[in-house]
Design an enzyme around this catalytic site. Structure first.
Site, PDB file in Angstrom:
ATOM      1  N   SER A   1       4.370   5.681 -17.785  1.00  0.00           N
ATOM      2  CA  SER A   1       5.161   5.862 -18.900  1.00  0.00           C
ATOM      3  C   SER A   1       5.844   7.232 -18.772  1.00  0.00           C
ATOM      4  O   SER A   1       7.296   7.341 -18.901  1.00  0.00           O
ATOM      5  CB  SER A   1       4.476   5.765 -20.251  1.00  0.00           C
ATOM      6  OG  SER A   1       4.400   4.530 -20.497  1.00  0.00           O
TER       7      SER A   1
ATOM      8  N   CYS B   1       0.859  -1.086   0.056  1.00  0.00           N
ATOM      9  CA  CYS B   1       0.006   0.014  -0.102  1.00  0.00           C
ATOM     10  C   CYS B   1       0.960   1.153  -0.074  1.00  0.00           C
ATOM     11  O   CYS B   1       1.481   1.588   1.168  1.00  0.00           O
ATOM     12  CB  CYS B   1      -0.750  -0.057   1.301  1.00  0.00           C
ATOM     13  SG  CYS B   1      -1.892  -1.420   1.435  1.00  0.00           S
TER      14      CYS B   1
ATOM     15  N   SER C   1       1.980   9.230  -8.559  1.00  0.00           N
ATOM     16  CA  SER C   1       3.402   9.508  -8.859  1.00  0.00           C
ATOM     17  C   SER C   1       4.211  10.384  -8.037  1.00  0.00           C
ATOM     18  O   SER C   1       5.443  10.381  -7.829  1.00  0.00           O
ATOM     19  CB  SER C   1       3.475   9.801 -10.525  1.00  0.00           C
ATOM     20  OG  SER C   1       2.834   9.294 -11.225  1.00  0.00           O
TER      21      SER C   1
ATOM     22  N   GLU D   1       2.831   1.085 -11.194  1.00  0.00           N
ATOM     23  CA  GLU D   1       4.204   1.431 -10.511  1.00  0.00           C
ATOM     24  C   GLU D   1       5.049   2.000 -11.471  1.00  0.00           C
ATOM     25  O   GLU D   1       6.359   1.805 -12.058  1.00  0.00           O
ATOM     26  CB  GLU D   1       4.942  -0.310 -10.852  1.00  0.00           C
ATOM     27  CG  GLU D   1       4.010  -1.210  -9.593  1.00  0.00           C
ATOM     28  CD  GLU D   1       4.944  -2.381  -9.726  1.00  0.00           C
ATOM     29  OE1 GLU D   1       5.960  -2.596  -9.529  1.00  0.00           O
ATOM     30  OE2 GLU D   1       4.275  -3.605  -9.772  1.00  0.00           O
TER      31      GLU D   1
END
Length: 408
Positions: free
Chosen positions: A391, A128, A136, A388
């Site tokens: 781009s 988490c 981000s 994760e």
């Protein structure tokens, strides 16, 4: 140090074929059903546990493969089977990597086995980090962890979002702010043990793709965890915070925070997931182009189709090579001097989106229906350029690394 090689050894080939068989025989036939149900496929996770595919031992063997190819090979084959089901199987791994990246040997030995459970009592874990206002932008994280010295406990409050297995997990690994003045350098990771009071599931998200994977908010309301649940321990945290405060006064090298350490370790694996989905869509499109007749001949006879397939295969192979290089470098302690981990994730995720879109186009109207799997693969592929590290963030990391400039 293992030499970098493009050739899998016999043991690796045997493991690859074993995983491929599970993906083809168990995952693929169930993929459409669990996508429609939008539920965690517990029976398939249990089946994976029974054969040893969902287990600490298996992933430890792959993680410590000196060639670095164990994890990307595993991810590619599972996600070739189905991305949603595969993420349900491997989602626990992100929490495990979080403990491996930041925990002590005792914490690793105590908590990672509990994340998986056993074949008769399968468990999952959740990592988490993201929050409603901090994806981000990790420096905007608001979840706080305050140390209660009298009780040697940490008190956690906040809301996490986009957590794979969030709320249904036994063990949650939570990144929280311990020193707000240090921004992202003032973060630490904590284990929240099973059934800890104050942790609850918030909203469960209904998603565009990877719908067999559970994604939800995790709410932390006066969650108390023992001091031993601070990953790395308090002495190490105090030393790191002291260095960060000194650096903040004098300037100097950047220190990695707890969440970024986890994501850097996992980016090539995410790239391998994307390669698996892209390869699956390419193979469906290739088979379809060989058999679909239009104007009296297979559509693959047309350059417009054949050239697309050539480009698809080229991008897939290039993406795999970038993933393998980064994975080999990570296992063998080679620094990502040109952000090779981010390169692999960026190119592979963009490849998955492009290849699955081309596959839909090659199948035409059929590709737009749920009668063919490329429609689902196209939806699933969208996540790889988002989770994760988007781009855009990967490009920022690469640009900063190769230029030495703190680009914004």
């Amino acid at each position: 140090m293992a030499e970098f090689s493009f050739e899998l050894n016999d043991d690796q080939k045997a493991v690859r074929d074993w995983i491929h068989g599970f993906a083809a025989d168990v995952m693929r036939p169930a993929a459409a059903e669990w996508d429609e149900r939008e539920e965690t496929p517990w029976p398939i996770i249990q089946e994976a546990a029974k054969i040893g595919l969902y287990s600490l031992d298996f992933y430890a063997q792959q993680y410590f493969d000196p060639s670095g190819l164990g994890i990307p090979m595993t991810m590619e084959e599972l996600f070739w089977g189905d991305a949603g089901i595969a993420l349900s199987i491997v989602g626990t791994g992100l929490a495990a990597v979080g403990v491996l990246a930041n925990g002590t040997e005792e914490q690793i030995g105590t908590w990672i086995p509990q994340m998986y459970g056993d074949p008769d009592d399968v468990k999952v874990a959740a990592f988490c980090s993201s929050e409603p206002d901090a994806g981000s932008d990790v420096a905007s994280m608001r979840t706080r962890a305050v140390y209660d010295e009298a009780k040697d406990e940490w008190v956690l409050n906040g809301t996490k979002t986009w957590a794979t297995n969030g709320g249904i997990a036994g063990v949650h690994v939570v990144v929280a702010v311990v020193d707000p003045e240090l921004g992202s350098k003032g973060h630490a990771s904590f284990i929240v043990p099973p059934n800890t009071p104050g942790l609850s599931q918030g909203q469960k998200f209904k998603k565009h793709g990877i719908r067999a994977s559970h994604t939800a908010e995790v709410v932390l309301d006066q969650v108390r965890v023992p001091g031993s649940c601070l990953l790395g321990g308090k002495e190490k945290l105090d030393e790191r915070l002291a260095r960060a405060r000194e650096k903040a006064k004098t300037g100097g090298e950047r220190l990695k925070n707890a969440a970024m350490a986890t994501f850097e370790a996992s980016r090539p694996a995410v790239g391998a997931m994307a390669v698996g989905t892209a390869r699956a869509a390419y193979e469906v499109a290739l088979d379809y182009a060989r058999t679909r007749q239009q104007f009296g001949r297979p559509i693959i006879d047309n350059q417009g189709v054949a050239f697309q397939l050539a480009d698809m295969r080229t991008r897939i192979d290039a993406a795999r090579l970038l993933v393998w290089r980064a994975s080999w470098m990570a296992v063998n302690g080679k620094p990502f001097e040109s952000a090779e981990g981010s390169m692999s994730k960026l190119f592979a995720s963009e490849t998955a989106k492009q290849v699955t879109a081309q596959a839909v186009q090659i199948l035409g109207g059929n590709g737009f229906t749920r009668e063919y799997p490329v429609e689902r693969m196209h939806r699933d592929a969208a996540i790889y350029t988002i989770f994760e590290g988007t781009s855009e963030i990967q490009r920022l990391v690469i640009a900063r690394t190769v230029s030495g400039v703190q680009i914004r």
